[in-house]
Design an enzyme around this catalytic site. Structure first.
Site, PDB file in Angstrom:
ATOM      1  N   ASN A 274      -3.979   6.284  -0.889  1.00 28.30           N
ATOM      2  CA  ASN A 274      -3.449   6.373   0.471  1.00 28.30           C
ATOM      3  C   ASN A 274      -2.860   7.743   0.775  1.00 28.30           C
ATOM      4  O   ASN A 274      -2.875   8.188   1.926  1.00 28.30           O
ATOM      5  CB  ASN A 274      -2.402   5.283   0.708  1.00 28.30           C
ATOM      6  CG  ASN A 274      -3.037   4.017   1.245  1.00 28.30           C
ATOM      7  OD1 ASN A 274      -4.191   4.009   1.640  1.00 28.30           O
ATOM      8  ND2 ASN A 274      -2.288   2.937   1.255  1.00 28.30           N
TER       9      ASN A 274
ATOM     10  N   HIS B 106      -2.590  -2.879  -6.028  1.00 27.01           N
ATOM     11  CA  HIS B 106      -2.953  -2.496  -4.667  1.00 27.01           C
ATOM     12  C   HIS B 106      -4.466  -2.591  -4.486  1.00 27.01           C
ATOM     13  O   HIS B 106      -5.223  -1.767  -4.986  1.00 27.01           O
ATOM     14  CB  HIS B 106      -2.476  -1.065  -4.369  1.00 27.01           C
ATOM     15  CG  HIS B 106      -2.882  -0.573  -3.028  1.00 27.01           C
ATOM     16  ND1 HIS B 106      -3.236   0.733  -2.777  1.00 27.01           N
ATOM     17  CD2 HIS B 106      -3.001  -1.232  -1.834  1.00 27.01           C
ATOM     18  CE1 HIS B 106      -3.546   0.867  -1.504  1.00 27.01           C
ATOM     19  NE2 HIS B 106      -3.417  -0.317  -0.916  1.00 27.01           N
TER      20      HIS B 106
ATOM     21  N   GLU C 193      -5.486  -0.311  -7.548  1.00 27.00           N
ATOM     22  CA  GLU C 193      -4.525   0.569  -8.190  1.00 27.00           C
ATOM     23  C   GLU C 193      -3.489  -0.292  -8.925  1.00 27.00           C
ATOM     24  O   GLU C 193      -2.896  -1.196  -8.332  1.00 27.00           O
ATOM     25  CB  GLU C 193      -3.833   1.455  -7.160  1.00 27.00           C
ATOM     26  CG  GLU C 193      -4.760   2.483  -6.532  1.00 27.00           C
ATOM     27  CD  GLU C 193      -4.068   3.344  -5.490  1.00 27.00           C
ATOM     28  OE1 GLU C 193      -4.239   4.567  -5.521  1.00 27.00           O
ATOM     29  OE2 GLU C 193      -3.360   2.772  -4.629  1.00 27.00           O
TER      30      GLU C 193
ATOM     31  N   SER D 150       0.815  -1.219   0.000  1.00 30.05           N
ATOM     32  CA  SER D 150       0.000   0.000   0.000  1.00 30.05           C
ATOM     33  C   SER D 150       0.844   1.263   0.000  1.00 30.05           C
ATOM     34  O   SER D 150       0.315   2.358  -0.196  1.00 30.05           O
ATOM     35  CB  SER D 150      -0.922   0.008   1.223  1.00 30.05           C
ATOM     36  OG  SER D 150      -0.171  -0.066   2.420  1.00 30.05           O
TER      37      SER D 150
END
Length: 282
Positions: free
Chosen positions: A192, A142, A154, A119
């Site tokens: 994130n 991800h 992702e 991540s």
């Protein structure tokens, strides 16, 4: 029916559910972890998810029963030699991941794609732990927690990732009921970086006495349309993971990602949330 043999290294909450999505899509999936006990626990969790009708909205009910039959388990990385696409979903630690990649690079056939569910760690950094011949077949995928329900993945190519590898990763994710979005290879990727700023500011609001965690969660649900507030989310994924991610982003981007003192204090006190532990909302 899809033909690729899929492997997933790491049978935790993320890895096990990633494996389930591929099994639901018709793939034979090999799931590994360090012990048979961990693997048995993972299969029990997946069976419970299917019994509750999760994941919903993409899979027909009649497809769910055979999914677990397409999942096999192992404690040996050597068993991944026949896989075509292997996703690493182990602990978010660069040395731990590096060890896994060195082993997979040695074991897997040259066309096998290696994908990381990291991540925060740049994919090109992780690709440095495999040989030059493997790097065109290395990519970031991800997923978001819980992987059985969250649609987004992702897709992050490294410096040397081949376009064909990107196309394969996108196709496999779509087959598994996900929505893949290409993202540049930077620390924290896209979501994130936004999410952790949001979480850190929510903690600072509590530090400053502006509002309680419960009221901030309710405000985000009602005022922003979020399905979960930031403190509910931290309790679900654990404040320890939030702090770890903030520390990585702080190192990469500087002051705006500095972890709040209250978050560090609560993690050191063990108030991290997650399975069976006190969190913000208890």
């Amino acid at each position: 029916m899809a033909q690729e043999q899929i492997g997933v290294v790491g049978a935790g909450l993320m890895g096990a559910e990633i494996a389930l999505n591929f099994a639901l899509a018709g793939h034979d999936v090999l799931l590994s972890d360090r012990s048979e006990d961990l693997l048995s626990a993972a299969l029990a969790r997946l069976a419970a998810l299917l019994d509750r009708g999760i994941p919903r909205g993409f899979w027909k009910e009649e497809e769910k029963a055979p999914a677990l039959a397409r999942l096999s388990t192992t404690t040996r990385l050597d068993d991944f030699a026949q896989c075509d696409f292997v996703t690493e979903a182990v602990f978010e630690s660069e040395p731990v991941k590096a060890e896994v990649y060195r082993a997979l690079d040695r074991i897997c056939a040259s066309p096998c794609i290696l994908a990381s569910n990291t991540s925060t760690i740049p994919i090109s950094t992780l690709a440095s732990y495999v040989g030059q011949a493997r790097r065109p077949y290395f990519i970031g995928t991800h997923y978001f927690s819980p992987a059985s329900r969250m649609k987004l993945v992702e897709i992050i190519p490294a410096f040397d990732t081949a376009p064909e590898t990107v196309e394969t990763a996108i196709r496999l994710c779509r087959e598994a009921g996900k929505t893949p979005i290409p993202v540049k290879d930077v620390a924290g990727f896209a979501v994130n970086r936004m999410l952790l700023i949001f979480m850190a500011e929510a903690v600072r609001l509590v530090e400053d006495g502006v509002a309680t965690p419960a009221d901030i969660d309710q405000a985000c649900r009602l005022g922003l349309g979020h399905p979960m507030g930031p403190f509910e989310l931290m309790d679900a994924v654990s404040s320890g993971l939030a702090l770890q991610t903030l520390e990585i982003l702080h190192e990469a981007y500087g002051e705006r990602f500095r972890p709040p003192a209250l978050l560090k204090q609560r993690v050191r006190a063990g108030l991290v949330g997650g399975r069976g532990k006190r969190g913000w909302r208890d």
